[in-house]
Design a protein around this motif. Structure first.
Motif, PDB file in Angstrom:
ATOM      1  N   ARG A   7       0.859  -1.304  -0.261  1.00 25.00           N
ATOM      2  CA  ARG A   7      -0.021   0.006  -0.104  1.00 25.00           C
ATOM      3  C   ARG A   7       0.882   1.014  -0.133  1.00 25.00           C
ATOM      4  NH1 ARG A   7      -4.806   0.280   4.661  1.00 25.00           N
ATOM      5  NH2 ARG A   7      -3.557  -2.354   4.442  1.00 25.00           N
ATOM      6  N   ASP A   8       1.904   1.308   0.995  1.00 23.91           N
ATOM      7  CA  ASP A   8       3.083   2.684   0.497  1.00 23.91           C
ATOM      8  C   ASP A   8       3.262   2.428  -0.156  1.00 23.91           C
ATOM      9  OD1 ASP A   8       2.061   2.756   3.232  1.00 23.91           O
ATOM     10  OD2 ASP A   8       3.922   1.755   4.097  1.00 23.91           O
ATOM     11  N   ARG A   9       3.926   1.788  -0.909  1.00 25.82           N
ATOM     12  CA  ARG A   9       4.291   1.485  -2.727  1.00 25.82           C
ATOM     13  C   ARG A   9       3.266   1.756  -3.378  1.00 25.82           C
ATOM     14  NH1 ARG A   9       6.688  -3.467  -0.923  1.00 25.82           N
ATOM     15  NH2 ARG A   9       5.552  -4.434  -2.223  1.00 25.82           N
ATOM     16  N   ARG A  10       2.146   1.625  -3.290  1.00 21.00           N
ATOM     17  CA  ARG A  10       1.337   2.341  -4.467  1.00 21.00           C
ATOM     18  C   ARG A  10       1.050   3.917  -3.960  1.00 21.00           C
ATOM     19  NH1 ARG A  10      -1.394  -2.806  -2.756  1.00 21.00           N
ATOM     20  NH2 ARG A  10      -2.440  -0.856  -2.389  1.00 21.00           N
ATOM     21  N   ALA A  11       0.758   3.842  -3.042  1.00 18.74           N
ATOM     22  CA  ALA A  11       0.596   5.237  -2.150  1.00 18.74           C
ATOM     23  C   ALA A  11       1.942   6.784  -2.995  1.00 18.74           C
ATOM     24  CB  ALA A  11       0.740   5.936  -1.314  1.00 18.74           C
ATOM     25  N   ALA A  12       2.986   5.897  -2.323  1.00 17.93           N
ATOM     26  CA  ALA A  12       3.968   6.676  -3.095  1.00 17.93           C
ATOM     27  C   ALA A  12       4.206   6.450  -4.640  1.00 17.93           C
ATOM     28  CB  ALA A  12       5.599   5.743  -3.111  1.00 17.93           C
ATOM     29  N   ALA A  13       3.915   5.562  -5.998  1.00 20.55           N
ATOM     30  CA  ALA A  13       4.051   5.622  -7.485  1.00 20.55           C
ATOM     31  C   ALA A  13       3.187   6.526  -7.376  1.00 20.55           C
ATOM     32  CB  ALA A  13       3.609   4.284  -7.465  1.00 20.55           C
ATOM     33  N   ALA A  14       1.640   7.292  -6.755  1.00 17.84           N
ATOM     34  CA  ALA A  14       0.052   7.129  -7.269  1.00 17.84           C
ATOM     35  C   ALA A  14       1.305   9.048  -6.890  1.00 17.84           C
ATOM     36  CB  ALA A  14      -0.641   6.877  -5.764  1.00 17.84           C
ATOM     37  N   ARG A  15       2.200   8.961  -5.867  1.00 17.09           N
ATOM     38  CA  ARG A  15       2.219  11.030  -5.723  1.00 17.09           C
ATOM     39  C   ARG A  15       3.285  11.291  -6.822  1.00 17.09           C
ATOM     40  NH1 ARG A  15       2.686   8.685  -0.392  1.00 17.09           N
ATOM     41  NH2 ARG A  15       4.372   8.690  -0.599  1.00 17.09           N
ATOM     42  N   ALA A  16       4.217  10.563  -7.332  1.00 20.35           N
ATOM     43  CA  ALA A  16       4.833  10.446  -8.604  1.00 20.35           C
ATOM     44  C   ALA A  16       4.581  10.818  -9.539  1.00 20.35           C
ATOM     45  CB  ALA A  16       6.156   9.346  -8.422  1.00 20.35           C
ATOM     46  N   ASP A  17       3.352   9.546 -10.141  1.00 19.82           N
ATOM     47  CA  ASP A  17       2.407   9.875 -11.195  1.00 19.82           C
ATOM     48  C   ASP A  17       1.680  11.017 -11.067  1.00 19.82           C
ATOM     49  OD1 ASP A  17       3.543   7.857 -12.395  1.00 19.82           O
ATOM     50  OD2 ASP A  17       0.999   6.627 -12.018  1.00 19.82           O
ATOM     51  N   ALA A  18       1.647  11.680  -9.800  1.00 18.01           N
ATOM     52  CA  ALA A  18       0.823  12.717  -9.680  1.00 18.01           C
ATOM     53  C   ALA A  18       2.065  14.377 -10.238  1.00 18.01           C
ATOM     54  CB  ALA A  18       0.548  13.046  -8.835  1.00 18.01           C
ATOM     55  N   VAL A  19       3.054  14.522 -10.295  1.00 17.85           N
ATOM     56  CA  VAL A  19       4.073  15.038 -10.345  1.00 17.85           C
ATOM     57  C   VAL A  19       4.477  14.920 -11.628  1.00 17.85           C
ATOM     58  CG1 VAL A  19       6.119  16.125  -9.110  1.00 17.85           C
ATOM     59  CG2 VAL A  19       4.525  15.389  -7.788  1.00 17.85           C
ATOM     60  N   LEU A  20       4.956  14.092 -11.982  1.00 19.37           N
ATOM     61  CA  LEU A  20       5.599  13.602 -12.693  1.00 19.37           C
ATOM     62  C   LEU A  20       4.878  11.685 -13.892  1.00 19.37           C
ATOM     63  CD1 LEU A  20       9.305  12.391 -12.048  1.00 19.37           C
ATOM     64  CD2 LEU A  20       8.196  14.790 -13.212  1.00 19.37           C
ATOM     65  N   PRO A  21       3.469  12.840 -14.178  1.00 24.21           N
ATOM     66  CA  PRO A  21       2.590  12.134 -15.227  1.00 24.21           C
ATOM     67  C   PRO A  21       3.066  11.501 -16.486  1.00 24.21           C
ATOM     68  CG  PRO A  21       1.982  14.122 -15.282  1.00 24.21           C
ATOM     69  CD  PRO A  21       2.800  13.706 -14.494  1.00 24.21           C
TER      70      PRO A  21
END
Length: 371
Positions: free
Chosen positions: A31-45
């Protein structure tokens, strides 16, 4: 065996521990990895449409290149590479700049060609730059003087064709991508700390150039013309190998590069960007006029002068018109090199990177500047 309260409690604890270890903890970590990936995609989609065999990139006007005349790019190099864009997103947040180049490492023992991984970089509007390393990084010796000792990866083994099948698989893979990919092959060869350095691993003078040309010729034979070859020594130091004897020649190189940090061993005292890089830049210019990229750069904040150093870098770059890009090392390795170690260093980088000369986007159809 008589059931007692302590034994029952111990059994219950063991069951709970097993449940946490094998069920809850992995789920929380995922869940932490998915959340981190989602945050990264929000900045670098992933917003860039990549060309393929059926849909080639649109032809751009011949006057356009990346970077264009008068422009320069700012890239980022992270330790997580294509597996995790969290640190790249942090760099973008801390610097206020979307990196146009993304550098990551791939070694010849562990990393096979993966089109999906490289596409994930390009889809985010960043030119992939691969630090392509002929060694087994997992077998790296802890003793600095022994880091370069891996006999299986001697330059002679590259030259005699022992790795030709592996190199050819990458050449075919790069060709299949239909957009430019920068290959920073066997970097920092003028030192002693890698198996491809002529000072280590039983290598001989002249073998580095022969190995480089051999690998390059395999790419040529396959037709991987979209590979952009980046020859990238470390900044010269007292006992480093002279650069001229390691240069494969302009016919085999597209960009030259330099690695240098304010704060590494021997460089602890404050040195300006120019003082750090200009002696090696002058040495390079005795034998090539190829565009120069600072392929690794970072600064320590140990003495509280990181923001000052970053501001100095951005003041200096416009005066060095042959430097077409810098790649910041956004990682912690002995020293915390990341941009945002303080609000002052983050603000200094944001101010410098906001200049118009750094605002050109990388796009797959734009040819790279090669002179």
């Amino acid at each position: 065996m008589r059931v007692t309260a302590p034994r029952l409690l111990a059994l219950l604890s063991a069951v709970l521990l097993t449940w946490y270890t094998f069920t809850l903890a992995p789920d929380l970590a995922d869940r932490d990895r998915r959340a981190a990936a989602a945050r990264a995609d929000a900045v670098l989609p992933p917003t860039t449409v990549l060309p393929d065999a059926e849909h080639p990139a649109p032809t751009q006007p011949t006057a356009v290149s990346f970077p264009a005349t008068g422009k320069a790019f700012i890239g980022v190099f992270t330790s997580a590479g294509t597996h995790d864009f969290t640190e790249a997103a942090e760099f973008a947040r801390q610097s206020g700049h979307h990196p146009q180049v993304y550098e990551f490492s791939a070694d010849w023992k562990s990393d096979h060609f993966d089109a999906g991984a490289i596409n994930r970089v390009a889809e985010r509007g960043m030119l992939p730059m691969i630090a392509w390393e002929p060694w087994d990084h997992t077998a790296e010796a802890k003793e600095p003087r022994l880091r370069g000792e891996q006999p299986a990866y001697r330059l002679s083994a590259v030259i005699d064709g022992s790795f030709d099948a592996y190199v050819r698989s990458w050449a075919r893979g790069i060709k299949s991508l239909h957009y430019p990919v920068a290959i920073r092959f066997a970097h920092e060869m003028n030192g002693y700390w890698y198996p491809w350095c002529e000072q280590s691993n039983g290598n001989r003078a002249g073998e580095y150039v022969r190995a480089w040309r051999h690998v390059h010729q395999i790419f040529d034979a396959v037709g991987a013309r979209n590979a952009v070859w980046v020859w990238s020594p470390n900044i010269s130091y007292a006992n480093s190998t002279p650069l001229a004897g390691l240069y494969p020649g302009d016919a085999y190189v597209d960009w030259v590069g330099l690695s240098g940090y304010y704060g590494t061993v021997g460089k602890e005292n404050y040195q300006s960007f120019d003082r750090l890089f200009n002696p090696s830049r002058t040495e390079l210019r005795r034998f090539t006029r190829k565009p120069l990229v600072i392929t690794e750069v970072g600064a320590t904040d140990a003495a509280g002068r990181k923001a000052e150093w970053i501001s100095d870098m951005f003041r200096t770059l416009p005066r060095r018109r042959d430097i077409i890009g810098v790649v910041w090392y956004q990682a912690v390795k002995e020293i915390d090199w990341r941009v945002g170690t303080s609000t002052a260093s983050s603000a200094a980088f944001t101010a410098g990177a906001s200049a118009g000369r750094y605002q050109q986007r990388w796009e797959p159809g734009v040819p790279l500047r090669r002179r």
